[in-house]
Motif scaffolding. Sequence first.
Motif, PDB file in Angstrom:
ATOM      1  N   SER A 180     -19.972 -10.174  44.791  1.00 55.66           N
ATOM      2  CA  SER A 180     -18.815  -9.491  45.345  1.00 55.66           C
ATOM      3  C   SER A 180     -18.803  -8.019  44.949  1.00 55.66           C
ATOM      4  O   SER A 180     -18.406  -7.144  45.739  1.00 55.66           O
ATOM      5  CB  SER A 180     -17.551 -10.195  44.841  1.00 55.66           C
ATOM      6  N   PHE A 229     -21.380 -15.040  41.354  1.00 55.42           N
ATOM      7  CA  PHE A 229     -20.495 -14.868  42.501  1.00 55.42           C
ATOM      8  C   PHE A 229     -19.745 -13.546  42.393  1.00 55.42           C
ATOM      9  O   PHE A 229     -19.617 -12.787  43.363  1.00 55.42           O
ATOM     10  CB  PHE A 229     -19.528 -16.049  42.551  1.00 55.42           C
ATOM     11  N   LEU A 230     -19.275 -13.261  41.173  1.00 58.86           N
ATOM     12  CA  LEU A 230     -18.577 -12.005  40.932  1.00 58.86           C
ATOM     13  C   LEU A 230     -19.502 -10.810  41.138  1.00 58.86           C
ATOM     14  O   LEU A 230     -19.111  -9.785  41.714  1.00 58.86           O
ATOM     15  CB  LEU A 230     -18.031 -12.031  39.511  1.00 58.86           C
ATOM     16  N   GLY A 239     -21.372 -19.353  45.228  1.00 54.81           N
ATOM     17  CA  GLY A 239     -20.106 -20.060  45.388  1.00 54.81           C
ATOM     18  C   GLY A 239     -20.315 -21.499  45.812  1.00 54.81           C
ATOM     19  O   GLY A 239     -19.622 -22.411  45.358  1.00 54.81           O
ATOM     20  N   GLY A 244     -20.406 -18.761  38.524  1.00 51.90           N
ATOM     21  CA  GLY A 244     -19.197 -18.010  38.820  1.00 51.90           C
ATOM     22  C   GLY A 244     -19.380 -16.528  38.574  1.00 51.90           C
ATOM     23  O   GLY A 244     -18.914 -15.680  39.340  1.00 51.90           O
ATOM     24  N   LEU A 245     -20.115 -16.200  37.536  1.00 48.70           N
ATOM     25  CA  LEU A 245     -20.367 -14.795  37.221  1.00 48.70           C
ATOM     26  C   LEU A 245     -21.272 -14.156  38.269  1.00 48.70           C
ATOM     27  O   LEU A 245     -21.074 -12.993  38.660  1.00 48.70           O
ATOM     28  CB  LEU A 245     -21.000 -14.715  35.846  1.00 48.70           C
ATOM     29  N   GLY A 278     -23.554 -14.128  47.027  1.00 50.60           N
ATOM     30  CA  GLY A 278     -22.246 -14.619  46.604  1.00 50.60           C
ATOM     31  C   GLY A 278     -21.913 -15.962  47.207  1.00 50.60           C
ATOM     32  O   GLY A 278     -21.368 -16.845  46.526  1.00 50.60           O
ATOM     33  N   SER A 279     -22.236 -16.168  48.481  1.00 52.28           N
ATOM     34  CA  SER A 279     -21.902 -17.450  49.096  1.00 52.28           C
ATOM     35  C   SER A 279     -22.822 -18.558  48.588  1.00 52.28           C
ATOM     36  O   SER A 279     -22.379 -19.704  48.438  1.00 52.28           O
ATOM     37  CB  SER A 279     -21.942 -17.361  50.613  1.00 52.28           C
TER      38      SER A 279
END
Lengths: 173, 98
Positions: free
Chosen positions: A16, A12-13, A39, A9-10, A35-36
Motif C-alpha cells: 500500500s 500488505f502495508l 492480503g 500483514g506488514l 498487496g493483494s
Amino acid sequence: MTYFILFMGLCFLLGSLSVASNPSPHYGVLGLVVGSVMGCGWLVSLGASFLALVLFMVYLGGMLVVFVYSVALAADPFPEAWDSWGVFSYGLGMVGVLIFGVVLGEVWKCLGVDVMTVDSIGTASVRFDFGGVAMFYSCGVGLFLMSGWGLLLTLFVVLELVRGLSRGAIRAV
Amino acid sequence: MSFHHLCFYSAFSLSTLGLAFHRAHLVSALLCLESMMLSMYISLSIWPVENHTTPLTIIPMLMLTFSACEAGTGLATLVASTRTHGSDHLHNLNLLQC
C-alpha cells in the motif's frame, strides 16, 4: 506461524505504501498486485479461504488486469523509477505521518500479536465463510439482485462514458 | 489495538494520503482508490473472523462488487480523458482555469 501472518500483514502495508508513493503508475500497479497477494495469503492463514479466493479471482484476476492494461494505455512510455529522491522523500514523509499518528495515539503501548482464526472456537460441518456467503442466496437475495443490477447498470455507464462518435471527441489513442 | 488492525488501518491511511497527493497522472489516483478498497475488503473480512459471526461474510463480497463498478467507471473516465487530451496528465485538465 503467528509471525508469518503478521509478516504478510506488514508486506500488505508495504504494498500500500508503494501504491501511495509510486514514481509511475506501472510501479503503483505492481505494489497493488503485491498487496493483494499478501492480503490473500493473510486471509487464507486466518481461515477465510473462500473470501481469499474471491479476492484473488475477482480483484487480482479481473480488476487488476484491467488496470494493468489501462495503465499501459495512459502512462508514460519512459517511466520514472524508484531511484529518484522525490519519490523516496514522498514515501518517507507518508511513513513519517503514520509513525506520528501511532506515537501520538499511543498505539504502540497496547499492540497485541494474538491472532484469532476461524478455528479458534472449534470446527463446524460447514466452513465459516462458505456458510456465510451461501446466505447470499437465501436471506440476502435482495442484496444479491441489487448488486447484479448495479453491475449491469455499470456496463451502460461505461458504454456512455467512452462513446465518442456523435458526442465527445474521438482521437487516435 | 491488535497488530492486524494497525496494518490495514495504516494501509487505508497511506492510500488516502496517496490519493490526496497524487502528482502527475490521473491513473495513480485511481490506483490509490483501489488500494483503499483493498484494505477495506481485508478489514471487512477479518472482522467476522474475529467475532465469529458467519452472516457478515457477505459484506466484503458486496463491497467488492460495488468496488468493481467504481473501478470500471473510473477507468472509463480515464479513457475519455486520454482520448480528449492525449494523456491523463493532471495539468492538462485546466479547462476551467482562468
